[in-house]
Write a protein that holds these residues in place. Structure first.
Motif, mmCIF file in Angstrom:
data_model
loop_
_atom_site.group_PDB
_atom_site.id
_atom_site.type_symbol
_atom_site.label_atom_id
_atom_site.label_comp_id
_atom_site.label_asym_id
_atom_site.label_seq_id
_atom_site.Cartn_x
_atom_site.Cartn_y
_atom_site.Cartn_z
ATOM 1 N N GLY A 45 -5.754 -10.539 -21.612
ATOM 2 C CA GLY A 45 -5.417 -9.190 -21.182
ATOM 3 C C GLY A 45 -6.629 -8.323 -20.894
ATOM 4 N N LYS A 46 -7.837 -8.924 -20.927
ATOM 5 C CA LYS A 46 -9.063 -8.167 -20.680
ATOM 6 C C LYS A 46 -9.459 -8.228 -19.202
ATOM 7 N N THR A 47 -10.173 -7.205 -18.776
ATOM 8 C CA THR A 47 -10.684 -7.173 -17.400
ATOM 9 C C THR A 47 -11.838 -8.154 -17.274
ATOM 10 N N VAL A 48 -11.762 -9.050 -16.288
ATOM 11 C CA VAL A 48 -12.819 -10.053 -16.102
ATOM 12 C C VAL A 48 -13.559 -9.869 -14.782
ATOM 13 N N GLY A 49 -13.141 -8.929 -13.971
ATOM 14 C CA GLY A 49 -13.824 -8.716 -12.704
ATOM 15 C C GLY A 49 -13.046 -7.787 -11.801
ATOM 16 N N ARG A 50 -13.470 -7.717 -10.564
ATOM 17 C CA ARG A 50 -12.794 -6.890 -9.574
ATOM 18 C C ARG A 50 -12.686 -7.659 -8.267
ATOM 19 N N GLY A 51 -11.606 -7.362 -7.562
ATOM 20 C CA GLY A 51 -11.384 -8.014 -6.281
ATOM 21 C C GLY A 51 -10.756 -7.039 -5.308
#
Length: 484
Positions: free
Chosen positions: A179-185
Motif C-alpha cells: 500500500g506504499k507509494t513506489v513511484g510515479r507514472g
C-alpha cells in the motif's frame, strides 16, 4: 518540585506539528486530556485551554506563528494564572531563543511551569536546569530527525526518485501488497490534457484562454484549485516534465524513475516563451484590450521595457489613451493611432497572394533551429552539472565560475537561433484561400490579433514628451520576424 497542594489557576497547552499528524505522536486532544486529569488530581483550576494543531516549533519548520502559544504568553502577562502545563518540553519549544524568552516571561510574572507531571519554579536553579535539559534533549532529537531525513532525501535524489507533491499529468504508483507509494507514472486522464496544453502554448494560444477552457470543463490543478493563465505558464516550465529531479532550484543530472511528458526542445521553447512570470499576465485578453500592452517595446536608448496604457488626467483637454513604457515612463504615443497603423500594416502584409507559401517556408525553417535548441538545452544541463560538482567539492569555485561563464556565453549566443517560431492557428485560418483579410482581421478577437502580431513582428515606439510633435509613422519602428 513535583507537586503542589496549593490550589492553582492553570492554563493547559497542547500542540502537534503537521509532520506528526497521523503518526504515533500523541494528539492535541489526548495531551489536553492528560493535563486536565493531572490538574483535577491536584485540585487545580483550569482557567483556559490553548492549542496549536499542525504547527511546527522546530527551526527546521521555519518557526511559524502559533496562535495558541501567543495566547499563552498573553495569559502569563495577565497576572491571572499561576502555572502553565504542557505534556512535554518539546510541546512548548525546541528552539533555544524561544525557550529562553519563555523562561524569562515565567520568571518575570512568577508563573510556574508544569511538564511531565512535574511543577517547576524557574526561579530555582535546579528547576531551571531541569527545564533547559529538556530543551537540549528536544533539540537533540530534532537534529537527529533532520539528519536522518536529509540522508534519506540525498539517497532519494541520487536514485532519481520523485519527491514532493505529484505534478499535474502524473499519478502515484502504489505497491498492491504494502500500500506504499513506489513511484510515479503518467496519469491516463491528465497526461493527455497536459500535452494538449503544451501544444496550445507552442501554437501561441494565450494561457488565459487555456485556463478558462480548463475551468469550464471542470478540470482542476494538481492541488484541486481553478486555473489561471499564470499557473498554466508556470506549470509547463517545471523540469519535472522532462524527467528532471530538482533540488534547491537546480535540475539534477540523475536518471529519474518517472517518464518525461514533453521533449527537451519543447520544454526549452516554453521556458523561453514564458521566461518572466509577469509576461503572460500582459498577453491575456482578460486584462488588456489593446494590441500593444505588454507586446510593443520602448524605443528609448538603453531601455527594453514593454508599454502599457495610460489615460491623461481630467485636467487635460485631449484625454486620448496613450502608450507609455513601464520601465522608463517615456512614450506617450496615442494608442488608437498606433493600433490603427499596426492593423493597416498587418492587413497589407497578410493580403499578399504569396503570404501562405512564405509562412509555410518559415514554418519549415523551424526545423533548422532544432539543433540550436538542443544545444542550448545541453549547455544548460552542463552548467547544472558544474554547479552540482562545485556543491560536492569536486570542482573549485573559481573553476566553476570560469567554466560556467564560457558555457553561459555560448548559451546567450545560441539563444537567438533557438527561439521558438511557432505560428498561431488563427494565422493559418487567416491565410486560407478566399479569406478577405480586410474584413477577417478586424473581426478577430483582440487576443488572437495580439498573438499574431507578437509572432510576426517586433514593434518599438519612439519616445516623446507629453506635448511633443504630432504622431506619424516614423514614431513606430517595425521589424518582421518572418520573411513574409
Amino acid at each position: 518540585m513535583t507537586t503542589s497542594t496549593v490550589p492553582l489557576r492553570v492554563i493547559i497547552y497542547g500542540r502537534v506539528s503537521k509532520a506528526e499528524k497521523g503518526k504515533r505522536a500523541k494528539s492535541v486532544d489526548d495531551q489536553l486530556a492528560e493535563l486536565r486529569t493531572w490538574a483535577l488530581d491536584q485540585g487545580w483550576t483550569v482557567v483556559g485551554e490553548r492549542r496549536d494543531d499542525g504547527v511546527s516549533v522546530s527551526s527546521y519548520g521555519g518557526l511559524k506563528v502559533r496562535d495558541g502559544w501567543e495566547q499563552v504568553k498573553v495569559d502569563i502577562a495577565s497576572g491571572e494564572v499561576d502555572a502553565v502545563l504542557v505534556w512535554e518540553t518539546s510541546r512548548a519549544s525546541r528552539d533555544w531563543m524561544v525557550s529562553g524568552e519563555f523562561a524569562n516571561e515565567l520568571i518575570r510574572h512568577r508563573v510556574r511551569l508544569g511538564i511531565d507531571e512535574r511543577l517547576l519554579d524557574l526561579t530555582r536553579a535546579e528547576d531551571k536546569k531541569a527545564y533547559f535539559d529538556g530543551v537540549t534533549n528536544a533539540q537533540y532529537e530534532a537534529d537527529k530527525i533532520s539528519a536522518r531525513t536529509k540522508r534519506g532525501l540525498k539517497t532519494s535524489r541520487a536514485a532519481g526518485r520523485p519527491h514532493g507533491t505529484v505534478a499535474f499529468g502524473y499519478r502515484r504508483i502504489i505497491d498492491p501488497e504494502t500500500g506504499k507509494t513506489v513511484g510515479r507514472g503518467e496519469d491516463p486522464v491528465t497526461a493527455p490534457i497536459f500535452r494538449a496544453i503544451v501544444a496550445d502554448l507552442l501554437n501561441r494560444r494565450p494561457a488565459e484562454a487555456i485556463a478558462r477552457e480548463l475551468n469550464e470543463r471542470g478540470i482542476r490543478t494538481a492541488a484541486g484549485n481553478t486555473w489561471t493563465g499564470g499557473n498554466v505558464s508556470r506549470m509547463v516550465k517545471r523540469p519535472v516534465y522532462v524527467g528532471k529531479r530538482v533540488h534547491a532550484g537546480v535540475a539534477l543530472d540523475v536518471e529519474t524513475t518517472w517518464p518525461a511528458l514533453i521533449s527537451l526542445a519543447d520544454h526549452q521553447a516554453l521556458v523561453e516563451m514564458y521566461g518572466s512570470d509577469a509576461r503572460d499576465h500582459w498577453r491575456t485578453s482578460k486584462v488588456v484590450n489593446s494590441l500593444g500592452t505588454g507586446v510593443f517595446h520602448c524605443g528609448a536608448q538603453g531601455c527594453d521595457g514593454t508599454v502599457r496604457i495610460v489615460t491623461p488626467p481630467k485636467t487635460r483637454r485631449d484625454r486620448t489613451k496613450r502608450y507609455q513604457c513601464r520601465r522608463c515612463y517615456k512614450g506617450w504615443l496615442p494608442q488608437p493611432a498606433v493600433d490603427e497603423l499596426i492593423d493597416d500594416l498587418m492587413i497589407a502584409r497578410l493580403s499578399r497572394p504569396d503570404v501562405a507559401e512564405i509562412l509555410a517556408a518559415d514554418a519549415e525553417a523551424d526545423a533548422d533551429v532544432q539543433a540550436a535548441k538542443d544545444e542550448v538545452a545541453r549547455l544548460k544541463l552542463y552548467v547544472d552539472e558544474l554547479r552540482e560538482s562545485a556543491h560536492r567539492g569536486d570542482l573549485s569555485v573559481a573553476d566553476y565560475a570560469s567554466m560556467a561563464k564560457r558555457a553561459n556565453a555560448d548559451i546567450e549566443r545560441l539563444a537567438k537561433a533557438a527561439r521558438p517560431r511557432h505560428l498561431p492557428p488563427a494565422l493559418a485560418d487567416l491565410v486560407e484561400p478566399g479569406v478577405d483579410i480586410r474584413t477577417a482581421w478586424p473581426a478577430l478577437p483582440i487576443a488572437d490579433r495580439r498573438v499574431i502580431v507578437d509572432s510576426l513582428i517586433s514593434v518599438e515606439l519612439e519616445p516623446r514628451g507629453r506635448g511633443g510633435h504630432e504622431f506619424g509613422p516614423d514614431d513606430v519602428t517595425v521589424a518582421w520576424k518572418t520573411t513574409a
